[in-house]
Design a protein around this motif. Sequence first.
Motif, PDB file in Angstrom:
ATOM      1  N   GLY A 184       3.479  21.837   6.895  1.00  0.00           N
ATOM      2  CA  GLY A 184       4.016  20.623   7.483  1.00  0.00           C
ATOM      3  C   GLY A 184       5.057  19.974   6.598  1.00  0.00           C
ATOM      4  N   ILE A 185       5.404  18.737   6.937  1.00  0.00           N
ATOM      5  CA  ILE A 185       6.358  17.921   6.195  1.00  0.00           C
ATOM      6  C   ILE A 185       5.605  16.731   5.622  1.00  0.00           C
ATOM      7  N   ASN A 186       5.788  16.461   4.337  1.00  0.00           N
ATOM      8  CA  ASN A 186       5.053  15.385   3.677  1.00  0.00           C
ATOM      9  C   ASN A 186       5.872  14.102   3.682  1.00  0.00           C
ATOM     10  N   LEU A 187       5.271  13.030   4.184  1.00  0.00           N
ATOM     11  CA  LEU A 187       5.919  11.724   4.291  1.00  0.00           C
ATOM     12  C   LEU A 187       5.190  10.728   3.396  1.00  0.00           C
ATOM     13  N   ILE A 188       5.934  10.029   2.536  1.00  0.00           N
ATOM     14  CA  ILE A 188       5.383   9.018   1.641  1.00  0.00           C
ATOM     15  C   ILE A 188       5.890   7.659   2.104  1.00  0.00           C
ATOM     16  N   THR A 189       4.965   6.699   2.262  1.00  0.00           N
ATOM     17  CA  THR A 189       5.332   5.405   2.837  1.00  0.00           C
ATOM     18  C   THR A 189       4.837   4.268   1.963  1.00  0.00           C
ATOM     19  N   LEU A 190       5.658   3.224   1.856  1.00  0.00           N
ATOM     20  CA  LEU A 190       5.264   1.952   1.264  1.00  0.00           C
ATOM     21  C   LEU A 190       5.071   0.967   2.408  1.00  0.00           C
ATOM     22  N   LEU A 191       3.845   0.446   2.529  1.00  0.00           N
ATOM     23  CA  LEU A 191       3.469  -0.402   3.656  1.00  0.00           C
ATOM     24  C   LEU A 191       3.150  -1.805   3.164  1.00  0.00           C
ATOM     25  N   TRP A 192       3.599  -2.818   3.899  1.00  0.00           N
ATOM     26  CA  TRP A 192       3.232  -4.208   3.627  1.00  0.00           C
ATOM     27  C   TRP A 192       2.264  -4.674   4.696  1.00  0.00           C
ATOM     28  N   THR A 193       1.231  -5.402   4.291  1.00  0.00           N
ATOM     29  CA  THR A 193       0.293  -5.961   5.255  1.00  0.00           C
ATOM     30  C   THR A 193      -0.229  -7.296   4.755  1.00  0.00           C
ATOM     31  N   ASP A 194      -0.541  -8.179   5.703  1.00  0.00           N
ATOM     32  CA  ASP A 194      -1.223  -9.428   5.379  1.00  0.00           C
ATOM     33  C   ASP A 194      -2.650  -9.410   5.888  1.00  0.00           C
ATOM     34  N   ILE A 196       0.854  -1.182   0.000  1.00  0.00           N
ATOM     35  CA  ILE A 196       0.000   0.000   0.000  1.00  0.00           C
ATOM     36  C   ILE A 196       0.892   1.235   0.000  1.00  0.00           C
ATOM     37  N   VAL A 197       0.544   2.209  -0.815  1.00  0.00           N
ATOM     38  CA  VAL A 197       1.289   3.461  -0.889  1.00  0.00           C
ATOM     39  C   VAL A 197       0.363   4.617  -0.542  1.00  0.00           C
ATOM     40  N   ASP A 198       0.831   5.509   0.300  1.00  0.00           N
ATOM     41  CA  ASP A 198       0.082   6.734   0.587  1.00  0.00           C
ATOM     42  C   ASP A 198       1.038   7.721   1.238  1.00  0.00           C
ATOM     43  N   ASP A 199       0.613   8.978   1.268  1.00  0.00           N
ATOM     44  CA  ASP A 199       1.418   9.996   1.936  1.00  0.00           C
ATOM     45  C   ASP A 199       0.592  10.658   3.022  1.00  0.00           C
ATOM     46  N   SER A 200       1.271  11.295   3.943  1.00  0.00           N
ATOM     47  CA  SER A 200       0.614  11.981   5.046  1.00  0.00           C
ATOM     48  C   SER A 200       1.420  13.224   5.401  1.00  0.00           C
ATOM     49  N   THR A 201       0.715  14.255   5.847  1.00  0.00           N
ATOM     50  CA  THR A 201       1.374  15.501   6.238  1.00  0.00           C
ATOM     51  C   THR A 201       1.591  15.529   7.742  1.00  0.00           C
ATOM     52  N   LEU A 202       2.838  15.695   8.141  1.00  0.00           N
ATOM     53  CA  LEU A 202       3.178  15.857   9.559  1.00  0.00           C
ATOM     54  C   LEU A 202       3.016  17.327   9.899  1.00  0.00           C
ATOM     55  N   ASP A 203       2.051  17.633  10.746  1.00  0.00           N
ATOM     56  CA  ASP A 203       1.691  19.022  11.038  1.00  0.00           C
ATOM     57  C   ASP A 203       2.836  19.782  11.699  1.00  0.00           C
ATOM     58  N   LYS A 204       3.123  20.966  11.182  1.00  0.00           N
ATOM     59  CA  LYS A 204       4.083  21.899  11.785  1.00  0.00           C
ATOM     60  C   LYS A 204       3.471  23.306  11.716  1.00  0.00           C
ATOM     61  N   PRO A 205       2.380  23.553  12.421  1.00  0.00           N
ATOM     62  CA  PRO A 205       1.659  24.824  12.245  1.00  0.00           C
ATOM     63  C   PRO A 205       2.433  26.051  12.705  1.00  0.00           C
ATOM     64  N   TYR A 206       3.387  25.887  13.629  1.00  0.00           N
ATOM     65  CA  TYR A 206       4.123  27.041  14.167  1.00  0.00           C
ATOM     66  C   TYR A 206       5.590  27.024  13.757  1.00  0.00           C
ATOM     67  N   ALA A 207       5.932  26.211  12.766  1.00  0.00           N
ATOM     68  CA  ALA A 207       7.334  26.051  12.365  1.00  0.00           C
ATOM     69  C   ALA A 207       7.688  27.066  11.292  1.00  0.00           C
ATOM     70  N   HIS A 208       8.203  28.204  11.702  1.00  0.00           N
ATOM     71  CA  HIS A 208       8.571  29.244  10.745  1.00  0.00           C
ATOM     72  C   HIS A 208      10.029  29.146  10.296  1.00  0.00           C
ATOM     73  N   HIS A 209      10.840  28.348  11.012  1.00  0.00           N
ATOM     74  CA  HIS A 209      12.262  28.273  10.690  1.00  0.00           C
ATOM     75  C   HIS A 209      12.751  26.833  10.510  1.00  0.00           C
ATOM     76  N   ILE A 210      11.840  25.867  10.449  1.00  0.00           N
ATOM     77  CA  ILE A 210      12.236  24.475  10.282  1.00  0.00           C
ATOM     78  C   ILE A 210      12.332  24.152   8.791  1.00  0.00           C
ATOM     79  N   GLU A 211      13.467  23.589   8.393  1.00  0.00           N
ATOM     80  CA  GLU A 211      13.658  23.195   7.004  1.00  0.00           C
ATOM     81  C   GLU A 211      12.695  22.065   6.645  1.00  0.00           C
ATOM     82  N   LEU A 212      12.369  21.932   5.376  1.00  0.00           N
ATOM     83  CA  LEU A 212      11.452  20.936   4.804  1.00  0.00           C
ATOM     84  C   LEU A 212       9.988  21.320   4.952  1.00  0.00           C
ATOM     85  N   VAL A 213       9.682  22.262   5.824  1.00  0.00           N
ATOM     86  CA  VAL A 213       8.283  22.617   6.062  1.00  0.00           C
ATOM     87  C   VAL A 213       7.776  23.511   4.936  1.00  0.00           C
TER      88      VAL A 213
END
Length: 311
Positions: free
Chosen positions: A101-111, A70-87
Amino acid sequence: MNPPKCHAHDYIQWLIASPYTISCTQAALSDSRPIAHDAYSRLLERLEPDSLSLWHDVLPLIDLSSGFLIVDDSTLDKPYAHHIELVCRHWSGKHRAVVQGINLITLLWTDGDIAIPVDWRVFNKDLDHLTKNDHLCQMLQTARERGFTPQCVLWDSWYSSLSNLKMLRQWGWSFFVGLKSNRQVNPDGQGNRAINQVDYPSQRQRTHLKGFGWVNSYKVEEHDAEPRFFISSEDVALNPAQVKQKREEAQQIENYHRGLKQECHAERCQARKSIKQINHIGLAIRAFVRLEWNRYQSGKSRFSLKMRIRS
């Protein structure tokens, strides 16, 4: 040179045990051993920011010849991050809006019983010039090189480009994926039209997807929401119960995202440098694997396992 006092497993164990606050200072205060907060901070800058360590962790826990990817992405919230790189600004399914925020893309295996992340990427187009679909292709290619032969590949409509579907067909991998409502199909030889304009006498309709070929398409009615559309490469038509089962399997990655954020604190790192943020995310994913495996073996929830550590 003195050897490092803090290692990856120290940070992972702290993430598993920590209930709320995430900072290197808090880690130092929480640890029973004399590890300074600077040692935790240096660890995040010292590690190689890749997913290879995760692969070594999960290889004994998965079956390469079965299960679902399964492939999907999710946003890691950084609402007050004005100086954090990647945001930067990303769409958030949780907020139903574009947020910071920072966007994370994951490949997941499940049975179906256990969900194990096997690869991940952090979206940073300004640096690597890669789109989300580029990351998807890289992760699937790596999975194929590692010997995966999944029963089916599942993802949302965002990743259902013709090039991605043709790649899976070339490999002989089955898929059950979402389609946007405006994708062009031709079910009856009368010309292409948006899939949401096709009459479905039942949940299933055999349709010709423009630029790809014949597929089985499925219309799923949602309560108080617009219908959703899915296509499958399988020649055998799926009945409503099987369609529901496929969708439930795809939801495993949503449970993973919740656990990664709530129980492994993936979005709570306060470091400014991108390498520290990426390494924190990678260690949080490895912490999730340990919690998930213990959940699978013990039958207890991940939250319950965390609380037992603190009690």
